[in-house]
Structures are given as structure tokens and as C-alpha cells.
Design a protein around this motif. Structure first.
Motif, PDB file in Angstrom:
ATOM      1  N   LEU A 106       0.744  -1.298   0.390  1.00 23.87           N
ATOM      2  CA  LEU A 106      -0.022   0.473  -0.184  1.00 23.87           C
ATOM      3  C   LEU A 106       0.375   1.058  -0.254  1.00 23.87           C
ATOM      4  CD1 LEU A 106      -3.179  -1.090   2.203  1.00 23.87           C
ATOM      5  CD2 LEU A 106      -3.139  -0.743  -0.093  1.00 23.87           C
ATOM      6  N   SER A 107       2.200   1.214   0.316  1.00 21.81           N
ATOM      7  CA  SER A 107       2.829   2.663   0.702  1.00 21.81           C
ATOM      8  C   SER A 107       3.378   2.299  -0.832  1.00 21.81           C
ATOM      9  CB  SER A 107       4.003   2.052   1.734  1.00 21.81           C
ATOM     10  OG  SER A 107       3.042   1.743   3.111  1.00 21.81           O
ATOM     11  N   GLN A 108       3.803   2.009  -0.956  1.00 21.45           N
ATOM     12  CA  GLN A 108       5.152   1.321  -2.655  1.00 21.45           C
ATOM     13  C   GLN A 108       3.605   1.853  -3.469  1.00 21.45           C
ATOM     14  OE1 GLN A 108       4.901  -1.796  -5.240  1.00 21.45           O
ATOM     15  NE2 GLN A 108       7.053  -1.757  -5.360  1.00 21.45           N
ATOM     16  N   ALA A 109       2.306   1.704  -3.278  1.00 19.67           N
ATOM     17  CA  ALA A 109       1.224   1.934  -4.478  1.00 19.67           C
ATOM     18  C   ALA A 109       0.884   3.320  -4.305  1.00 19.67           C
ATOM     19  CB  ALA A 109      -0.335   1.409  -4.606  1.00 19.67           C
ATOM     20  N   PHE A 110       0.720   3.722  -2.784  1.00 17.66           N
ATOM     21  CA  PHE A 110       0.157   5.441  -2.078  1.00 17.66           C
ATOM     22  C   PHE A 110       1.760   6.316  -2.537  1.00 17.66           C
ATOM     23  CE2 PHE A 110       0.817   8.723   0.953  1.00 17.66           C
ATOM     24  CZ  PHE A 110      -0.016   9.220   1.252  1.00 17.66           C
ATOM     25  N   ALA A 111       2.648   6.425  -2.723  1.00 18.66           N
ATOM     26  CA  ALA A 111       3.744   7.008  -2.912  1.00 18.66           C
ATOM     27  C   ALA A 111       4.260   7.063  -4.635  1.00 18.66           C
ATOM     28  CB  ALA A 111       5.412   6.173  -2.163  1.00 18.66           C
ATOM     29  N   LEU A 112       4.020   5.875  -5.033  1.00 19.69           N
ATOM     30  CA  LEU A 112       3.875   6.095  -6.744  1.00 19.69           C
ATOM     31  C   LEU A 112       2.688   7.044  -6.968  1.00 19.69           C
ATOM     32  CD1 LEU A 112       3.660   2.217  -7.504  1.00 19.69           C
ATOM     33  CD2 LEU A 112       5.835   3.972  -8.666  1.00 19.69           C
ATOM     34  N   GLY A 113       1.280   7.133  -6.558  1.00 21.03           N
ATOM     35  CA  GLY A 113       0.465   8.176  -6.849  1.00 21.03           C
ATOM     36  C   GLY A 113       1.023   9.557  -6.268  1.00 21.03           C
ATOM     37  N   VAL A 114       1.258   9.525  -5.113  1.00 17.50           N
ATOM     38  CA  VAL A 114       1.507  11.149  -5.199  1.00 17.50           C
ATOM     39  C   VAL A 114       2.789  11.279  -5.871  1.00 17.50           C
ATOM     40  CG1 VAL A 114       2.866  12.148  -3.112  1.00 17.50           C
ATOM     41  CG2 VAL A 114       1.023  10.668  -2.506  1.00 17.50           C
ATOM     42  N   ILE A 115       3.882  10.993  -5.935  1.00 18.53           N
ATOM     43  CA  ILE A 115       4.415  11.499  -6.709  1.00 18.53           C
ATOM     44  C   ILE A 115       4.597  11.811  -7.857  1.00 18.53           C
ATOM     45  CG2 ILE A 115       7.248  10.577  -8.223  1.00 18.53           C
ATOM     46  CD1 ILE A 115       7.449   9.256  -5.557  1.00 18.53           C
ATOM     47  N   ALA A 116       3.736  10.602  -9.135  1.00 17.14           N
ATOM     48  CA  ALA A 116       3.045  11.122 -10.081  1.00 17.14           C
ATOM     49  C   ALA A 116       2.325  11.940 -10.466  1.00 17.14           C
ATOM     50  CB  ALA A 116       2.310   9.849 -10.974  1.00 17.14           C
ATOM     51  N   ALA A 117       1.445  12.664  -9.276  1.00 16.54           N
ATOM     52  CA  ALA A 117       0.158  13.382  -9.530  1.00 16.54           C
ATOM     53  C   ALA A 117       1.158  14.551  -8.542  1.00 16.54           C
ATOM     54  CB  ALA A 117      -0.952  13.061  -8.418  1.00 16.54           C
ATOM     55  N   GLY A 118       1.991  14.581  -8.023  1.00 19.68           N
ATOM     56  CA  GLY A 118       2.556  16.110  -7.658  1.00 19.68           C
ATOM     57  C   GLY A 118       1.948  16.082  -6.184  1.00 19.68           C
ATOM     58  N   ASP A 119       1.978  15.200  -5.960  1.00 23.05           N
ATOM     59  CA  ASP A 119       0.173  15.436  -4.507  1.00 23.05           C
ATOM     60  C   ASP A 119       1.580  15.822  -3.230  1.00 23.05           C
ATOM     61  OD1 ASP A 119      -1.299  15.847  -5.224  1.00 23.05           O
ATOM     62  OD2 ASP A 119      -1.868  14.235  -4.982  1.00 23.05           O
ATOM     63  N   ALA A 120       2.541  16.051  -2.232  1.00 25.05           N
ATOM     64  CA  ALA A 120       3.575  15.734  -1.685  1.00 25.05           C
ATOM     65  C   ALA A 120       3.522  17.666  -1.518  1.00 25.05           C
ATOM     66  CB  ALA A 120       4.912  15.906  -2.100  1.00 25.05           C
ATOM     67  N   PRO A 121       3.421  17.826   0.415  1.00 24.90           N
ATOM     68  CA  PRO A 121       3.297  16.610   1.290  1.00 24.90           C
ATOM     69  C   PRO A 121       2.565  15.960   1.502  1.00 24.90           C
ATOM     70  CG  PRO A 121       3.548  18.640   2.257  1.00 24.90           C
ATOM     71  CD  PRO A 121       3.302  19.519   0.802  1.00 24.90           C
ATOM     72  N   ALA A 122       3.542  14.419   1.756  1.00 20.51           N
ATOM     73  CA  ALA A 122       1.877  13.579   2.376  1.00 20.51           C
ATOM     74  C   ALA A 122       2.821  12.610   3.353  1.00 20.51           C
ATOM     75  CB  ALA A 122       2.399  12.697   1.098  1.00 20.51           C
ATOM     76  N   SER A 123       2.007  12.082   4.206  1.00 15.64           N
ATOM     77  CA  SER A 123       2.457  11.612   4.999  1.00 15.64           C
ATOM     78  C   SER A 123       2.158  10.016   5.283  1.00 15.64           C
ATOM     79  CB  SER A 123       1.740  12.228   6.561  1.00 15.64           C
ATOM     80  OG  SER A 123       2.364  11.158   7.537  1.00 15.64           O
ATOM     81  N   ILE A 124       2.768   9.148   5.565  1.00 18.90           N
ATOM     82  CA  ILE A 124       2.315   7.488   5.798  1.00 18.90           C
ATOM     83  C   ILE A 124       2.594   7.206   7.220  1.00 18.90           C
ATOM     84  CG2 ILE A 124       3.338   5.683   5.512  1.00 18.90           C
ATOM     85  CD1 ILE A 124       3.830   5.701   2.416  1.00 18.90           C
ATOM     86  N   ILE A 125       1.675   6.620   8.027  1.00 15.45           N
ATOM     87  CA  ILE A 125       1.939   6.443   9.097  1.00 15.45           C
ATOM     88  C   ILE A 125       1.680   4.807   9.481  1.00 15.45           C
ATOM     89  CG2 ILE A 125       0.897   6.979  11.475  1.00 15.45           C
ATOM     90  CD1 ILE A 125      -0.320   9.502  10.853  1.00 15.45           C
ATOM     91  N   ASN A 126       2.630   3.736   9.793  1.00 12.03           N
ATOM     92  CA  ASN A 126       2.768   2.955   9.965  1.00 12.03           C
ATOM     93  C   ASN A 126       2.317   2.484  11.298  1.00 12.03           C
ATOM     94  OD1 ASN A 126       3.062   1.816   7.371  1.00 12.03           O
ATOM     95  ND2 ASN A 126       5.662   2.298   8.257  1.00 12.03           N
ATOM     96  N   ILE A 127       1.769   1.850  11.760  1.00  8.98           N
ATOM     97  CA  ILE A 127       1.539   1.078  13.132  1.00  8.98           C
ATOM     98  C   ILE A 127       1.457  -0.295  13.410  1.00  8.98           C
ATOM     99  CG2 ILE A 127      -0.878   0.861  14.977  1.00  8.98           C
ATOM    100  CD1 ILE A 127      -0.747   3.569  13.604  1.00  8.98           C
ATOM    101  N   ALA A 128       3.025   0.782  14.341  1.00 12.50           N
ATOM    102  CA  ALA A 128       4.235  -0.656  14.904  1.00 12.50           C
ATOM    103  C   ALA A 128       3.528  -1.097  16.106  1.00 12.50           C
ATOM    104  CB  ALA A 128       5.354  -0.508  15.347  1.00 12.50           C
ATOM    105  N   SER A 129       4.485  -1.162  16.813  1.00 12.69           N
ATOM    106  CA  SER A 129       4.342  -2.094  18.207  1.00 12.69           C
ATOM    107  C   SER A 129       5.054  -2.054  19.139  1.00 12.69           C
ATOM    108  CB  SER A 129       3.606  -3.044  18.180  1.00 12.69           C
ATOM    109  OG  SER A 129       3.672  -3.822  19.275  1.00 12.69           O
ATOM    110  N   ILE A 130       4.944  -1.835  20.583  1.00 10.81           N
ATOM    111  CA  ILE A 130       6.371  -2.243  21.644  1.00 10.81           C
ATOM    112  C   ILE A 130       7.241  -3.954  21.310  1.00 10.81           C
ATOM    113  CG2 ILE A 130       5.539  -1.023  23.289  1.00 10.81           C
ATOM    114  CD1 ILE A 130       3.984  -2.891  24.626  1.00 10.81           C
ATOM    115  N   ASN A 131       6.250  -4.998  20.303  1.00 14.49           N
ATOM    116  CA  ASN A 131       6.438  -5.568  20.582  1.00 14.49           C
ATOM    117  C   ASN A 131       7.452  -5.469  18.826  1.00 14.49           C
ATOM    118  OD1 ASN A 131       5.721  -7.573  21.797  1.00 14.49           O
ATOM    119  ND2 ASN A 131       4.388  -7.812  20.926  1.00 14.49           N
TER     120      ASN A 131
END
Length: 263
Positions: free
Chosen positions: A132-157
Motif C-alpha cells: 500500500l505504501s508503494q502504491a500510495f507513494a507512486l500516486g503522490v509522486i506522479a500527481a505531484g501531491d507532496a507533502p504527504a505522510s505515511i503512518i505505520n502502526i507498529a508496536s512495543i513488540n
């Protein structure tokens, strides 16, 4: 009279005119973050296996738009990830926030963990966020929509091994590494990539712990805050990382654990 054009610090947190795609949005942490981003002004694209009607209604009650999509991220491919991102762009003109929240867990001793359980966890917790991040980034770059933000939900694990959750711990370690790797590549192109690492929250994931009185007491005794986290505890971090308030923040993880990791 001297006037100032300085942006108010509170205005930096506003997300008006932006759209956020959130996976696992129907309940728990995903629902809480969807509502928080909506309150900050973002339109919401909610993705989950089911149960999206309620969160959509709650989002719209905050004065923004919400579109929903039922999707099984366990079988996501590069092609279907691209289709999902295309859907977001058809719904709203500028989807510049992606929250990779959906996740699963398989509990049991490592010697009993099957390959199918291992791969199931990796597919949802690590592979889907990458695709999803890959497809999202490709879309943002192609459309010139930056700035953009990706937030991954990690864990204390992402920092420790946990108990009898080998696939989950490995996937969350991997997601933190992926966050840093993508930040290195995409921050120069205006796409910030960060993570939120929740501790033990009062969600379905911790139900087994909370229903075991001895385990629950031992865990609470280790948490300096002396209470389980609530999904709403992620709201401020999600808005911060999605907004211009975090314009110089990339490749990092915000740990929200009541102090667990400090013990």
C-alpha cells in the motif's frame, strides 16, 4: 501597527482539504484514528473487512466526508494495492495521508507455530503495508501531491519479543525497519514515513491478557501509568504525524505505552 503572518501553532495541526486512507478502520485503534483525523478536518477513506457503516456515520458527524471500501489485505497484491489507491483518488482529489493500521496476531509457542500462521501474520502486518505504501507513494509522486505522510502502526513488540507471539513480534520489528527504510527513500520527495508504537491497549488483541487475572495484574504492575491504554490515546499522535506540525519528522516512531518500555 505591526501584523504577523506567522501561522498559529494550532493551525499546523489542521488537516482541512486533505484525505486520509486508514486500514482496519472499523474498530479499535483504526476507528479512533479515523475519528481524530476527521476532527482535524481530513476526509476519510476507511478500509476494513466489514463493519464500516458505523465508523462512516461517526466520521460524517464531524463535518467531513467518508468513503468506505471492503478489502481483504491478507491477499493484497501489487495490482490490487494499485487499484485501492486508484479508488482513493477517484473518491477524493488529494489523498496525502496513509495509515497502515490493519493487523492480526496468532498466539502460541514458537515450536507450535505453523508456516501458514507465520505467513498469515506477515501478509497482513508487513507485506500489505509495504504494497500500500508503494502504491500510495507512486500516486503522490506522479500527481505531484507532496507533502504527504505515511503512518505505520507498529508496536512495543517492535522493540521486544513478547511472549508466544513470534510471528507478530517479527512482523512488527520488520514494520519498524520498513518505516525507516522508506523514510530514507521518500522523505527527499516530500513523503514523510513514521510509525506509532502502541503498548498494551484495551482492544481485542489484549483480551486474553485482560481476562487472565494473574497475567493482567503482572502486566499492569509493570506499566507506570498503571492502566491499559485506550484507542483514543493514539489520536493526538496520529494527527501530529499526519499534519504540518510534523513537517520535519520522518523515520521515527512514537511509543505510546504508558511507560512500559522504560521499565
Amino acid at each position: 501597527m505591526i501584523t504577523s503572518s506567522r501561522t498559529s501553532v494550532l493551525d499546523l495541526f489542521r488537516l482541512d482539504g486533505k484525505a486520509a486512507l486508514i486500514t482496519g478502520a472499523s474498530r479499535g485503534l483504526g476507528r479512533s484514528m479515523a475519528l481524530a483525523l476527521a476532527e482535524a478536518g481530513a476526509d476519510i477513506l476507511a478500509v476494513d473487512l466489514d463493519g464500516l457503516e458505523q465508523v462512516a456515520e461517526e466520521v460524517r458527524s464531524r463535518g467531513v466526508n467518508c468513503s468506505t471500501c471492503t478489502a481483504d489485505l491478507s491477499v493484497l497484491t501489487q495490482e490490487t494495492a494499485a487499484e485501492l489507491i486508484s479508488w482513493t483518488r477517484n473518491e477524493f482529489p488529494q489523498p496525502t495521508i496513509l495509515v497502515n493500521n490493519a493487523g492480526i496476531i496468532r498466539r502460541g509457542p514458537a515450536v507450535e507455530t505453523t508456516k501458514s500462521d507465520w505467513l498469515a501474520v506477515m501478509d497482513v502486518n508487513l507485506t500489505a503495508p509495504f504494497l500500500l505504501s508503494q502504491a500510495f507513494a507512486l500516486g503522490v509522486i506522479a500527481a505531484g501531491d507532496a507533502p504527504a505522510s505515511i503512518i505505520n502502526i507498529a508496536s512495543i513488540n517492535s522493540y521486544q519479543g513478547g511472549v508466544e507471539v513470534p510471528a507478530y513480534a517479527a512482523s512488527k520489528h520488520g514494520l519498524l525497519g520498513l518505516t525507516r527504510a522508506l523514510a530514507n527513500e521518500w522523505t527527499p520527495q516530500g513523503i514523510r514515513v513514521n510509525a506509532i508504537a502502541p503498548g498494551y491497549m484495551e482492544t481485542d488483541f489484549t483480551l486474553a491478557h485482560r481476562e487472565n487475572p494473574v497475567r493482567a495484574e503482572n502486566m499492569l504492575n509493570r506499566i507506570p501509568a498503571n492502566k491499559w491504554g485506550q484507542p483514543e490515546d493514539l489520536a493526538g499522535a496520529a494527527v501530529f504525524l499526519a499534519s504540518n506540525a510534523a513537517a520535519y519528522v520522518s523515520g521515527t516512531a512514537l511509543t505510546i505505552d504508558g511507560g512500559w518500555l522504560s521499565r
